[in-house]
Enzyme design. Structure first.
Site, PDB file in Angstrom:
ATOM      1  N   TRP A  59     -19.201  16.336  12.871  1.00  0.00           N
ATOM      2  CA  TRP A  59     -18.394  15.889  11.750  1.00  0.00           C
ATOM      3  C   TRP A  59     -19.008  16.378  10.448  1.00  0.00           C
ATOM      4  CZ3 TRP A  59     -16.545  10.134  12.668  1.00  0.00           C
ATOM      5  CH2 TRP A  59     -15.575  10.153  13.681  1.00  0.00           C
ATOM      6  N   LYS A  71     -13.983  18.680  11.659  1.00  0.00           N
ATOM      7  CA  LYS A  71     -14.820  18.715  12.851  1.00  0.00           C
ATOM      8  C   LYS A  71     -15.171  20.155  13.168  1.00  0.00           C
ATOM      9  CE  LYS A  71     -15.285  15.454  16.521  1.00  0.00           C
ATOM     10  NZ  LYS A  71     -14.698  14.662  17.565  1.00  0.00           N
ATOM     11  N   THR A  86       0.879  -1.169   0.000  1.00  0.00           N
ATOM     12  CA  THR A  86       0.000   0.000   0.000  1.00  0.00           C
ATOM     13  C   THR A  86       0.914   1.215   0.000  1.00  0.00           C
ATOM     14  OG1 THR A  86      -0.013   0.107   2.393  1.00  0.00           O
ATOM     15  CG2 THR A  86      -1.807  -1.091   1.366  1.00  0.00           C
ATOM     16  N   GLU A 131      -5.717  -3.845   1.478  1.00  0.00           N
ATOM     17  CA  GLU A 131      -5.797  -4.795   2.605  1.00  0.00           C
ATOM     18  C   GLU A 131      -7.057  -5.659   2.566  1.00  0.00           C
ATOM     19  OE1 GLU A 131      -4.936  -1.639   2.794  1.00  0.00           O
ATOM     20  OE2 GLU A 131      -3.580  -1.214   4.459  1.00  0.00           O
TER      21      GLU A 131
HETATM   22  P1  ADP Z   1      -6.955   1.107  -3.702  1.00  0.00           P
HETATM   23  O1  ADP Z   1      -5.529   1.000  -4.074  1.00  0.00           O
HETATM   24  O2  ADP Z   1      -7.856   0.037  -4.165  1.00  0.00           O
HETATM   25  O3  ADP Z   1      -7.504   2.475  -3.871  1.00  0.00           O
HETATM   26  P2  ADP Z   1      -5.962   1.694  -1.277  1.00  0.00           P
HETATM   27  O4  ADP Z   1      -5.654   0.723  -0.222  1.00  0.00           O
HETATM   28  O5  ADP Z   1      -4.879   2.449  -1.929  1.00  0.00           O
HETATM   29  O6  ADP Z   1      -6.807   0.852  -2.237  1.00  0.00           O
HETATM   30  O7  ADP Z   1      -7.001   2.775  -0.833  1.00  0.00           O
HETATM   31  C1  ADP Z   1      -8.157   2.383  -0.177  1.00  0.00           C
HETATM   32  C2  ADP Z   1      -8.927   3.603   0.185  1.00  0.00           C
HETATM   33  O8  ADP Z   1      -9.482   4.215  -0.969  1.00  0.00           O
HETATM   34  C3  ADP Z   1     -10.107   3.294   1.051  1.00  0.00           C
HETATM   35  O9  ADP Z   1      -9.741   3.129   2.394  1.00  0.00           O
HETATM   36  C4  ADP Z   1     -10.976   4.519   0.820  1.00  0.00           C
HETATM   37  O10 ADP Z   1     -10.527   5.611   1.576  1.00  0.00           O
HETATM   38  C5  ADP Z   1     -10.716   4.827  -0.629  1.00  0.00           C
HETATM   39  N1  ADP Z   1     -11.794   4.268  -1.444  1.00  0.00           N
HETATM   40  C6  ADP Z   1     -11.812   3.113  -2.130  1.00  0.00           C
HETATM   41  N2  ADP Z   1     -12.964   2.949  -2.785  1.00  0.00           N
HETATM   42  C7  ADP Z   1     -13.723   4.035  -2.498  1.00  0.00           C
HETATM   43  C8  ADP Z   1     -15.037   4.472  -2.867  1.00  0.00           C
HETATM   44  N3  ADP Z   1     -15.811   3.787  -3.694  1.00  0.00           N
HETATM   45  N4  ADP Z   1     -15.464   5.645  -2.358  1.00  0.00           N
HETATM   46  C9  ADP Z   1     -14.717   6.381  -1.517  1.00  0.00           C
HETATM   47  N5  ADP Z   1     -13.468   6.028  -1.150  1.00  0.00           N
HETATM   48  C10 ADP Z   1     -12.979   4.871  -1.631  1.00  0.00           C
END
Ligand code: ADP
Length: 546
Positions: free
Chosen positions: A449, A444, A185, A330
């Site tokens: 929020w 906040k 990540t 993850e």
């Molecule tokens: P990816 O590489 O698949 O984006 P990451 O682990 O880099 O996965 O990032 C995951 C994060 O991306 C999530 O914790 C969330 O914050 C954001 N995310 C993924 N899908 C969405 C979605 N559909 N809407 C809003 N945020 C999202």
């Protein structure tokens, strides 16, 4: 009492064996640097994967070794997925678009023994030469005619190695909890962390991913994954689609190019695709400008970042349904996906888009919950916001090479075994989850929020706003108030007040930004997400107008 069922281990190689037997003539079409339209069948794919397994053996790669890939979506990368994991090694996909120092760190940290590299990525690998001292060999994913000159030692040609091997290989069976893949990540702070997938997690994820309410992958479909194979295994498509026998169309390095995507989709009759919102904006802009269509495209999955409403509405005009999904590296990444429920068949227009804008319902296998600051579960009432936690057989329980002692950096789960996603969400009574923020991006205001994502989504629905980010800035009365930072389309002008008036009907009063600042561009992370940390830093001294 023990059951009397065979204890067959869930092996990635079983997908390949099933696919070759049942779908031998199905096609895999790829764009590569050395061939604008490569085409072969599942039978060829299975045969070459066995040859590749023999190559790995010959090179001296052993059970458990990490094999790094720096490659785009194409058939050779797919062969690596199956040959590496199928032989008991770990297919470690690396994002070539990360900063070079991150790529160097990741290769070293994972202790990659060999690297399989696309020709187009070779300049990056050359530049990292001094950091690759422990890598035993670099294999360039091309044929002899397209081999680049290199200053590196031990550079080999993929096709030459493959041609020297026979196509007989017995896929071994071993414990299904063995590591099969690895993906780091990126994160905006600290070093990247390695998520380690297993054969079992990958197979269960593929089965759940192809359910009708998830992707509905099937032998009747043609799928083009735009989401890269170095990005959480292209959301599992290379496993789910091969398992069910879909035709696969792989866009290679041409992922973000609207014209290439449209032509590929139209010519190959793609029915289903998946990618991040930015990709779809590029494709939709191209369709609008060129007056072209993609008649075959029935649905697209959008994830990785919140899907702007406009993407859903614009795709409808082309007859394509948008399914938003949420997940993370993850979570393999499938967590939640949009689909309607019985009783919602008549939803139409804005009411339908309202539900599609949420991140969807938990996929079977993944439990979701939202909790307050004391880790107490919050109600599914669509109003309460809380930290989103998940649990399931394809969710990470630790990170490679980091201590898993509770409370340490390598342990992402709480004392009850729930993974803390770092996202903040609401869940409606009927189970639709909606991400309102990252925990660290929450605004906040006077104890309430405010969802930055809600403000951003409302802002980008303005035709003159190209991109927008909402952050919390110091306010003497409310502690924090939202500030909107926006990038306008070329030559457009708007005032702060005009934007606020535009937002007013769509946002709660307390969510309306106190001010709007216009910038030329917003900072992004190496994976293209908004870098709010950097943005907050550059607005650290910002003061709202009196
Ligand atoms: P990816 O590489 O698949 O984006 P990451 O682990 O880099 O996965 O990032 C995951 C994060 O991306 C999530 O914790 C969330 O914050 C954001 N995310 C993924 N899908 C969405 C979605 N559909 N809407 C809003 N945020 C999202």
């Amino acid at each position: 009492m023990q059951a009397l069922m065979m204890n067959s281990q869930l092996m990635i190689s079983s997908i390949l064996k099933h696919a070759e037997r049942n779908f031998a003539t199905r096609e895999i079409v790829s764009v590569t640097a050395d061939n604008p339209l490569h085409r072969y069948t599942y039978k060829d794919f299975a045969k070459r994967s066995r040859q590749l397994a023999n190559v790995l053996k010959e090179l001296g790669a052993e059970f458990g070794d990490r094999i790094g890939t720096l490659a785009w979506n194409d058939y050779r990368h797919l062969e690596l997925y199956y040959a590496v994991s199928g032989s008991g090694m770990v297919c470690h996909t690396i994002n070539p678009k990360l900063f070079p120092e991150q790529v160097a760190y990741i290769i070293k940290h994972a202790q990659d023994k060999f690297l399989f590299v696309d020709v187009l990525v070779m300049p990056l690998v050359e530049a990292l030469k001094d950091h690759l001292t422990e890598v035993k060999g670099i294999i360039v994913l091309t044929d002899a005619a397209h081999m680049p000159a290199s200053s590196l030692d031990n550079v080999m040609c993929y096709e030459t190695l493959l041609a020297a091997q026979h196509d007989q290989f017995e896929w071994p069976s071993f414990d299904e909890n063995t590591a099969s893949g690895m993906c780091y990540t990126s994160g905006t702070t600290g070093n990247p962390k390695g998520v380690v997938y297993s054969h079992r997690s990958t197979l269960l994820h593929a089965l759940a991913g192809s359910l009708p309410d998830v992707t509905a992958a099937s032998v009747m479909e043609t799928c083009l994954p735009v989401v890269p194979m170095f990005h959480v295994n292209a959301w599992g498509i290379p496993y789910a689609c091969i398992m069910v026998g879909s035709k696969l169309v792989m866009p290679g390095p041409k992922m973000a190019d609207g014209a290439t995507l449209q032509a590929l989709m139209e010519n190959e009759k793609v029915t289903y695709s998946s990618g991040v919102p930015t990709i779809w904006l590029a494709l939709l802009d191209y369709l609008d400008k060129s007056n072209k269509k993609i008649d075959s495209l029935k649905r697209v999955t959008v994830g990785g970042a919140a899907c702007p409403r406009s993407i859903i509405e614009r795709f409808w005009t082309y007859g394509t349904e948008v399914k938003q999904g949420w997940g993370m590296t993850e979570t393999s990444p499938l967590g939640t996906v949009f689909s309607l429920k019985a009783g919602m068949e008549d939803l139409q227009g804005d009411a339908l888009v309202d539900v599609q804008c949420k991140q969807g319902r938990g996929v079977f296998g993944i439990e979701i919950r939202i909790v307050d600051e004391n880790n107490q579960e919050l109600p599914w009432d669509g109003v309460a916001f809380g930290a989103l936690k998940v649990k399931g057989p394809w969710v990470a329980s630790g990170y490679f090479g980091l201590s898993q002692v509770p409370g340490s950096e390598g342990c992402p789960v709480d004392e009850l075994g729930w993974f803390d996603t770092g996202d903040v969400a609401t869940i409606s009574p009927d189970g639709y989850m909606q991400i309102t923020d990252r925990t660290k991006d929450v605004i906040k205001s006077g104890g309430e929020w405010v969802s930055s994502i809600e403000i951003e989504n409302a802002a980008v629905s303005h035709p003159l706003i190209m991109e927008a980010a909402a952050i919390g800035c110091y306010h003497p009365k409310w502690t924090e108030r939202p500030l909107l930072v926006a990038v306008l389309t070329p030559d457009a002008t708007l005032s702060s007040q005009e934007v606020i008036e535009f937002l007013r009907p769509n946002l709660h009063k307390w969510s309306l930004p106190d001010d709007v600042v216009f910038v030329q561009e917003l900072p992004h992370t190496a994976t293209g997400k908004l870098n709010k940390l950097a943005l907050r830093q550059s607005f650290a001294d910002y003061q709202f107008p009196a």
